[in-house]
Design a protein around this motif. Sequence first.
Motif, mmCIF file in Angstrom:
data_model
loop_
_atom_site.group_PDB
_atom_site.id
_atom_site.type_symbol
_atom_site.label_atom_id
_atom_site.label_comp_id
_atom_site.label_asym_id
_atom_site.label_seq_id
_atom_site.Cartn_x
_atom_site.Cartn_y
_atom_site.Cartn_z
ATOM 1 N N ILE A 196 -6.020 7.044 -5.295
ATOM 2 C CA ILE A 196 -4.911 7.127 -4.336
ATOM 3 C C ILE A 196 -5.041 6.047 -3.267
ATOM 4 N N TYR A 197 -6.233 5.898 -2.729
ATOM 5 C CA TYR A 197 -6.454 4.897 -1.681
ATOM 6 C C TYR A 197 -6.176 3.488 -2.200
ATOM 7 N N SER A 198 -6.678 3.171 -3.395
ATOM 8 C CA SER A 198 -6.491 1.832 -3.948
ATOM 9 C C SER A 198 -5.026 1.561 -4.274
ATOM 10 N N LEU A 199 -4.318 2.547 -4.819
ATOM 11 C CA LEU A 199 -2.900 2.364 -5.129
ATOM 12 C C LEU A 199 -2.077 2.132 -3.865
ATOM 13 N N LEU A 200 -2.395 2.854 -2.819
ATOM 14 C CA LEU A 200 -1.666 2.660 -1.562
ATOM 15 C C LEU A 200 -1.938 1.278 -0.969
#
Length: 288
Positions: free
Chosen positions: A226-230
């Motif tokens: 989630i963090y990387s996609l954001l």
Amino acid sequence: MMISASALRAALLISCFIGKADGFSASPPNLQQRLSTRSFGRVASTQLAAFETVGDSHDSTAREEQKKLSFLIEHQNSFVLGALFAGASYGLLHNDIEKIASLPANVDHFKASVTMLENLPTEWLAWYDDEVLAFPLATKASTSGACYFVGDLFAQTIAGKNVDPRGLELDRALRSGLAGFIGHGPVAHYWLGFLDQNLSFDGAWWAIMAKISLDQGPMSIVYNTIYSLLLGAFALRNPIIVLEDVAKAFWPGFLASIKFWPIVHLVTFSVIPPELQLLWVDAAEIVW
């Protein structure tokens, strides 16, 4: 429209040359013509000097404006970070600051001010506890956003071995803070609540190990993805490439994380109250 001094100089020299050329004729010029030509030359020289002075003045003004703009650009990070720090400090501590400022200047009130400052961390933690109980989702999202922003600034400082704020990428830190606000705080709020309600097993000691295993196993994949996609979305990166990077970094990241996070979560799930667990984890994120 601005005319440069060099252009004016060329125009005046050409005019002077034409004026002198007009003075040549079949008969030698008389005294009045010679005097008129010399007078024109002196006037032209005076005008040229005046135009050069004006041009130099404009150039000097432009250089000063350029210096001011360069100073602002060079120190913009310092201004932004200073404003953020001042605003955050006042927003969190304005009641205590106003109380201390209202005390008269004498020895007794000085001692009272010192006592207030000593009690400040405890009072702030009590205030935070009240806020997180009253507004759990918003408070935890804001906590993660702030900690991820600060953590990225620290990471840039350590990676570059440079404490000069002019070298910091504030846009990168802002993207990290937004990712923490949107993707980590809310997700961690529900995840930690789920662990507390469903995997405590009436306080059994081995429940801590179960929570750590789940948090460092499957849930770490969720957090990182989630963090990387954001971050990739904020930077306009291709999500497929982002997921490929996540897959490549998973195993090295997992090996590094098990040297740090199990110890942190041993404290998280044994000592820290449930409503303060995210604050503790986010503080550890800054160190991590």
